[in-house]
Each structure stands twice: as structure tokens, then as C-alpha cells.
Design a protein around this motif. Structure first.
Motif, short mmCIF file in Angstrom:
data_model
loop_
_atom_site.label_atom_id
_atom_site.label_comp_id
_atom_site.label_asym_id
_atom_site.label_seq_id
_atom_site.Cartn_x
_atom_site.Cartn_y
_atom_site.Cartn_z
N SER A 129 -1.71 -10.59 8.70
CA SER A 129 -2.55 -10.45 7.50
C SER A 129 -2.53 -9.04 6.92
CB SER A 129 -3.99 -10.84 7.83
OG SER A 129 -4.50 -10.00 8.86
N ASP A 130 -1.99 -8.07 7.66
CA ASP A 130 -1.90 -6.70 7.13
C ASP A 130 -0.75 -6.54 6.15
OD1 ASP A 130 -4.06 -5.67 8.67
OD2 ASP A 130 -2.73 -5.58 10.42
N ALA A 131 0.18 -7.50 6.15
CA ALA A 131 1.32 -7.42 5.24
C ALA A 131 0.83 -7.43 3.80
CB ALA A 131 2.27 -8.59 5.49
N GLY A 132 1.52 -6.69 2.96
CA GLY A 132 1.14 -6.68 1.55
C GLY A 132 1.66 -5.43 0.87
N VAL A 133 1.18 -5.24 -0.35
CA VAL A 133 1.60 -4.10 -1.16
C VAL A 133 0.48 -3.08 -1.16
CG1 VAL A 133 2.26 -3.35 -3.47
CG2 VAL A 133 3.10 -5.54 -2.57
N TYR A 134 0.82 -1.88 -0.71
CA TYR A 134 -0.17 -0.80 -0.57
C TYR A 134 0.09 0.28 -1.61
CZ TYR A 134 -1.72 -2.77 3.86
OH TYR A 134 -2.24 -3.60 4.82
N VAL A 135 -1.00 0.83 -2.14
CA VAL A 135 -0.93 1.91 -3.11
C VAL A 135 -1.84 3.03 -2.62
CG1 VAL A 135 -1.53 2.59 -5.48
CG2 VAL A 135 -0.40 0.40 -5.07
N CYS A 136 -1.32 4.24 -2.66
CA CYS A 136 -2.10 5.42 -2.31
C CYS A 136 -2.82 5.88 -3.57
CB CYS A 136 -1.12 6.48 -1.81
SG CYS A 136 -1.83 8.08 -1.47
N VAL A 137 -4.13 6.14 -3.47
CA VAL A 137 -4.93 6.54 -4.62
C VAL A 137 -5.46 7.96 -4.40
CG1 VAL A 137 -6.91 5.96 -6.07
CG2 VAL A 137 -5.66 4.13 -4.89
N ALA A 138 -5.11 8.86 -5.30
CA ALA A 138 -5.61 10.24 -5.25
C ALA A 138 -6.74 10.36 -6.26
CB ALA A 138 -4.49 11.21 -5.59
N THR A 139 -7.88 10.88 -5.81
CA THR A 139 -9.06 10.97 -6.67
C THR A 139 -9.67 12.36 -6.61
OG1 THR A 139 -9.54 8.69 -6.02
CG2 THR A 139 -11.27 9.84 -7.22
N ASN A 140 -9.97 12.94 -7.77
CA ASN A 140 -10.87 14.10 -7.81
C ASN A 140 -11.75 13.97 -9.05
OD1 ASN A 140 -9.41 15.13 -10.00
ND2 ASN A 140 -8.57 16.87 -8.89
N VAL A 141 -12.51 15.00 -9.37
CA VAL A 141 -13.48 14.88 -10.47
C VAL A 141 -12.80 14.59 -11.81
CG1 VAL A 141 -15.28 16.29 -9.41
CG2 VAL A 141 -13.50 17.40 -10.76
N VAL A 142 -11.53 14.96 -11.95
CA VAL A 142 -10.83 14.76 -13.21
C VAL A 142 -10.43 13.31 -13.41
CG1 VAL A 142 -8.88 15.51 -14.62
CG2 VAL A 142 -9.94 17.10 -13.02
N GLY A 143 -10.09 12.64 -12.31
CA GLY A 143 -9.65 11.26 -12.46
C GLY A 143 -8.98 10.74 -11.22
N GLU A 144 -8.17 9.73 -11.44
CA GLU A 144 -7.57 9.00 -10.34
C GLU A 144 -6.12 8.71 -10.68
OE1 GLU A 144 -10.25 5.99 -8.28
OE2 GLU A 144 -8.77 4.67 -9.20
N ARG A 145 -5.25 8.81 -9.68
CA ARG A 145 -3.84 8.46 -9.87
C ARG A 145 -3.43 7.50 -8.77
NH1 ARG A 145 -4.39 11.01 -13.75
NH2 ARG A 145 -3.52 12.95 -14.49
N ASP A 146 -2.66 6.49 -9.13
CA ASP A 146 -2.10 5.56 -8.15
C ASP A 146 -0.64 5.91 -7.90
OD1 ASP A 146 -4.51 4.26 -8.27
OD2 ASP A 146 -3.72 2.37 -9.04
N SER A 147 -0.23 5.85 -6.63
CA SER A 147 1.17 6.07 -6.30
C SER A 147 1.99 4.85 -6.68
CB SER A 147 1.32 6.32 -4.80
OG SER A 147 1.08 5.12 -4.08
N GLU A 148 3.30 4.98 -6.55
CA GLU A 148 4.17 3.81 -6.61
C GLU A 148 3.79 2.92 -5.43
OE1 GLU A 148 6.79 3.02 -8.84
OE2 GLU A 148 5.66 4.52 -9.94
N PRO A 149 3.90 1.60 -5.58
CA PRO A 149 3.54 0.71 -4.47
C PRO A 149 4.55 0.77 -3.32
CG PRO A 149 4.39 -0.55 -6.33
CD PRO A 149 4.31 0.88 -6.78
N ALA A 150 4.05 0.54 -2.11
CA ALA A 150 4.90 0.43 -0.93
C ALA A 150 4.56 -0.88 -0.25
CB ALA A 150 4.63 1.60 0.03
N GLU A 151 5.55 -1.50 0.35
CA GLU A 151 5.31 -2.80 0.99
C GLU A 151 5.27 -2.64 2.49
OE1 GLU A 151 6.75 -7.44 0.77
OE2 GLU A 151 7.92 -5.91 -0.27
N LEU A 152 4.26 -3.25 3.11
CA LEU A 152 4.19 -3.33 4.56
C LEU A 152 4.62 -4.75 4.94
CD1 LEU A 152 3.46 -2.31 7.38
CD2 LEU A 152 1.10 -2.94 6.94
N VAL A 153 5.71 -4.83 5.68
CA VAL A 153 6.28 -6.13 6.09
C VAL A 153 6.05 -6.29 7.59
CG1 VAL A 153 8.39 -7.49 6.25
CG2 VAL A 153 8.03 -5.99 4.28
N ILE A 154 5.46 -7.40 8.00
CA ILE A 154 5.21 -7.69 9.41
C ILE A 154 6.07 -8.89 9.79
CG2 ILE A 154 3.43 -8.15 11.14
CD1 ILE A 154 2.59 -5.77 9.48
N PHE A 155 6.89 -8.72 10.81
CA PHE A 155 7.72 -9.86 11.23
C PHE A 155 7.38 -10.28 12.65
CE2 PHE A 155 10.24 -6.14 12.32
CZ PHE A 155 10.68 -6.42 13.59
#
Length: 93
Positions: free
Chosen positions: A67-93
Motif C-alpha cells: 500500500s506504500d506504492a504510489g507517486v510521491y511529491v516533495c513539498v517545500a514550504t515557507n512564508v512566501v509559498g509552496e513548491r512541489d517537486s517533480e513526482p517520484a514513484e515508489l514501486v513495491i514488488f
């Protein structure tokens, strides 16, 4: 200030179920320094789950489940705003 470019966006990770997984992210430079959180499939990841640790930009999963598999995005936040990284995939086999 919060720049657009992530110093290190997360990369795809492939692990066997039960193995630990680490997604790494170095947020953009900002003033003040941005804090890092994560989203999985668009939903913010809670570190209430004891298998998950968020430390210094890393998202660590102690023992992965299918269930941990999926698309993860890193989010950077400060008082000015928020930025999302490019997505990364976690694959569990």
C-alpha cells in the motif's frame, strides 16, 4: 524568497515488500529556509504512521507494504509559498 528549483528532487525507488525505502529531497533555497513535507498520490503524508519518518527532507519507510506504492511529491514550504517537486514513484514488488 523561495526559488523554483529543487536542489535534489526525489528519484524513483524500487524495493521488495518488507524492505525499507528512502525518498530523498533537498528543497530549493529560500529565506527563511523552507520546511519539507511529502504528498503521496496528492494527499499529504502524515508521520503519525510509526513506519514513516520525515527527517531533513528524507521520507523513510521502515518496512514497506504494498500500500506504500504510489507517486510521491516533495513539498517545500515557507512564508512566501509552496513548491512541489517533480513526482517520484515508489514501486513495491
Amino acid at each position: 524568497v523561495l526559488r523554483d528549483d529543487f536542489r535534489q528532487p526525489p528519484g524513483d525507488v524500487v524495493v521488495a515488500a518488507g524492505e525499507p525505502a528512502v525518498l530523498e529531497c533537498v528543497p530549493p533555497r529560500g529565506h527563511p529556509e523552507p520546511s519539507v513535507s511529502w504528498k503521496k498520490n496528492g494527499v499529504r503524508v502524515s508521520d503519525k504512521d510509526e513506519r514513516l519518518t520525515i527527517r531533513g527532507g528524507k521520507l523513510m519507510v521502515a518496512s514497506t507494504h504494498k500500500s506504500d506504492a504510489g507517486v510521491y511529491v516533495c513539498v517545500a514550504t515557507n512564508v512566501v509559498g509552496e513548491r512541489d517537486s517533480e513526482p517520484a514513484e515508489l514501486v513495491i514488488f
